[in-house]
Design an enzyme around this catalytic site. Structure first.
Site, short mmCIF file in Angstrom:
data_model
loop_
_atom_site.label_atom_id
_atom_site.label_comp_id
_atom_site.label_asym_id
_atom_site.label_seq_id
_atom_site.Cartn_x
_atom_site.Cartn_y
_atom_site.Cartn_z
N CYS A 1 5.84 -1.02 3.19
CA CYS A 1 4.50 -1.74 3.27
C CYS A 1 3.89 -2.32 2.25
O CYS A 1 2.89 -3.17 2.28
CB CYS A 1 3.43 -0.45 3.51
SG CYS A 1 3.75 0.44 5.08
N HIS B 1 -3.67 -3.49 2.01
CA HIS B 1 -2.49 -3.03 3.03
C HIS B 1 -3.40 -2.20 3.91
O HIS B 1 -4.35 -1.27 3.76
CB HIS B 1 -1.69 -2.33 2.42
CG HIS B 1 -0.73 -1.65 3.53
ND1 HIS B 1 -0.06 -2.35 4.50
CD2 HIS B 1 -0.32 -0.29 3.75
CE1 HIS B 1 0.46 -1.84 5.45
NE2 HIS B 1 0.52 -0.46 4.79
N ASN C 1 -0.85 -0.63 11.69
CA ASN C 1 -0.27 -0.76 10.43
C ASN C 1 1.17 -1.63 10.73
O ASN C 1 1.85 -1.02 11.28
CB ASN C 1 0.15 0.71 9.66
CG ASN C 1 0.95 0.51 8.43
OD1 ASN C 1 1.29 -0.58 8.02
ND2 ASN C 1 1.01 1.71 7.80
O1 UT7 Z 1 1.66 2.24 5.11
C1 UT7 Z 1 2.48 3.21 4.40
C2 UT7 Z 1 0.97 4.08 4.06
N1 UT7 Z 1 0.75 5.20 5.15
C3 UT7 Z 1 -0.24 5.56 5.41
O2 UT7 Z 1 -1.19 5.17 4.07
C4 UT7 Z 1 -0.81 6.44 6.08
C5 UT7 Z 1 -1.42 7.77 5.38
N2 UT7 Z 1 -1.92 8.90 5.90
C6 UT7 Z 1 -2.83 8.63 6.99
O3 UT7 Z 1 -3.32 7.73 7.25
C7 UT7 Z 1 -3.30 10.25 7.57
O4 UT7 Z 1 -2.57 11.20 6.90
C8 UT7 Z 1 -2.84 10.20 9.20
C9 UT7 Z 1 -3.74 9.41 9.85
C10 UT7 Z 1 -1.28 10.14 9.22
C11 UT7 Z 1 -3.27 11.46 9.49
O5 UT7 Z 1 -4.55 11.76 9.45
P1 UT7 Z 1 -5.10 13.43 8.78
O6 UT7 Z 1 -6.37 13.24 8.78
O7 UT7 Z 1 -4.49 13.40 7.60
O8 UT7 Z 1 -4.75 13.99 9.89
P2 UT7 Z 1 -3.55 15.58 9.64
O9 UT7 Z 1 -2.19 15.01 9.48
O10 UT7 Z 1 -4.06 16.49 8.64
O11 UT7 Z 1 -3.65 16.26 11.18
C12 UT7 Z 1 -4.91 16.73 11.46
C13 UT7 Z 1 -4.77 17.36 12.82
C14 UT7 Z 1 -3.45 18.09 13.10
O12 UT7 Z 1 -4.01 19.24 14.13
P3 UT7 Z 1 -4.16 20.61 13.40
O13 UT7 Z 1 -2.97 21.21 12.40
O14 UT7 Z 1 -5.33 20.47 12.41
O15 UT7 Z 1 -4.45 21.39 14.70
C15 UT7 Z 1 -2.52 17.19 13.77
O16 UT7 Z 1 -1.37 17.82 14.38
O17 UT7 Z 1 -4.73 16.45 13.85
C16 UT7 Z 1 -3.47 16.29 14.69
N3 UT7 Z 1 -2.78 15.10 14.96
C17 UT7 Z 1 -3.27 14.56 16.30
N4 UT7 Z 1 -4.22 14.65 17.05
C18 UT7 Z 1 -4.44 13.86 18.07
C19 UT7 Z 1 -2.16 14.27 14.14
N5 UT7 Z 1 -1.82 13.00 14.93
C20 UT7 Z 1 -2.44 13.25 16.00
C21 UT7 Z 1 -2.80 12.38 17.07
N6 UT7 Z 1 -3.83 12.64 18.25
N7 UT7 Z 1 -2.23 11.22 17.15
#
Ligand code: UT7
Length: 314
Positions: free
Chosen positions: A111, A243, A273
């Protein structure tokens, strides 16, 4: 000698897929994706490849700069989703645009690729080793997504952006470029394979929460350092191009920096992204404002971890 941007071009695949059109089996929702990431749709390559998108963006940038391909003596192309293991995607673009002199090669910084490529091209120009360069960020991330993993596949999309840099004896252009990496975090954002390990390209695996925190931290550090090193305050920044990984990361950046949010370019909603392509794609939203002058700052962070910042003054 300074490197001055004189042209910008972008390309995206024909097919755009909005959140509601994603496979039903994913167990996700438009509401979750839009509220947690800001992504509403993304482009997905079908007949396009990374090289074809890069070529289209390069030709658009050359047209905008009114520069002929024969005058280009350097292509630095940032990608982690090249057409082939070898040769470099840059050499395919070199052939496609009809450039036969000079040199073309790829850089791999995920990225942060566009800022890494900009740093290389800027250094070549400052050292007198190139006069006109194409800096390209191009990706087809859809090809390395695990379409059964909702935590990653909803986040990424395909596209390309290219910038023409010209050597000029002036104070304009790239003022500052700083790039960093820390391989201790290599496993936090990685593919599940590669040529030498699994003989496949692998699929994206990411520790989302950790990457999120690190991105906010590195945006803060990089921006502070850039302002300090250039005797600037945040009010001196006319355009900030971060980014485009997650709208929530960009909102954190707006909050801690205190920048007027109208100066921050955001298009993660329509491209998701796009890794190395994200900065030129975001910049294209304000192409006229960029070339009309001011202090423009780029910030990126991604796999490696690799991160960086750049200041362009036009
Ligand atoms: O370009 C390189 C750099 N990349 C980034 O900067 C990405 C950085 N990270 C992020 O943007 C975020 O961490 C994510 C978008 C990847 C995830 O968001 P989050 O708010 O950190 O969610 P999480 O991983 O803590 O997941 C929260 C919940 C989980 O369920 P439980 O365990 O709370 O029941 C996940 O299973 O959301 C669930 N979940 C989803 N639910 C519906 C994860 N992905 C999805 C989805 N749809 N697509």
């Amino acid at each position: 000698m300074n490197s001055v941007p004189i042209g910008l071009g972008i390309a995206a695949p024909k097919k755009s897929v909005d959140n509601k059109e994603l496979p039903k089996e994913l167990d996700t929702s438009d509401e979750w994706i839009a509220s947690r990431t800001g992504v509403r749709r993304r482009y997905i390559a079908e007949n396009e490849t990374t090289a074809s998108l890069a070529t289209e963006a390069a030709l658009a940038a050359l047209g905008h700069a009114k520069v002929s391909p024969e005058d280009i003596d350097l292509i630095v192309l940032a990608t982690v989703t090249g057409d082939y293991t070898f040769p470099s995607t840059a050499t395919i673009v070199q052939r496609n645009i009809g450039m036969s002199k000079g040199v073309a090669f790829d850089v791999n910084a995920a990225c942060s690729g566009f800022i890494f490529a900009l740093d290389v091209a800027d250094s070549y120009i400052k050292l007198g080793k190139a006069k006109k360069a194409l800096v390209i960020g191009a990706e087809t991330f859809s090809k390395i997504l695990d379409w059964t993993d909702r935590s990653t596949c909803v986040l990424f999309g395909d596209g390309a952006g290219a910038m023409v840099l010209q050597a000029e004896d002036s104070n304009r252009g790239v003022q500052y470029c700083k790039i960093y990496s820390d391989g201790n975090y290599a496993d936090s954002l990685i593919t599940s394979g590669g040529v030498s390990t699994t003989q496949t390209a692998g699929f994206i695996k990411m520790n989302g929460r950790e990457v999120f925190k690190f991105a906010v931290e590195k945006f803060r550090e990089s921006l502070d350092e850039l302002l300090r090193d250039n005797n600037m305050t945040i009010n001196d920044v006319d355009l900030l191009v971060p980014h485009q990984a997650n709208l929530r990361i960009i909102k954190e950046l707006i909050k801690f920096s205190g920048i007027d949010e109208k100066k921050v370019l955001i298009n993660v909603d329509k491209y998701a992204n796009t890794s190395a392509a994200s900065i030129p794609l975001a910049l294209s939203e304000a192409k006229d404002a960029f070339f009309s002058g001011g202090n423009i700052v780029f910030l990126s962070m991604g796999a490696g971890y690799a991160w960086g910042s750049a200041l362009i003054r036009l």
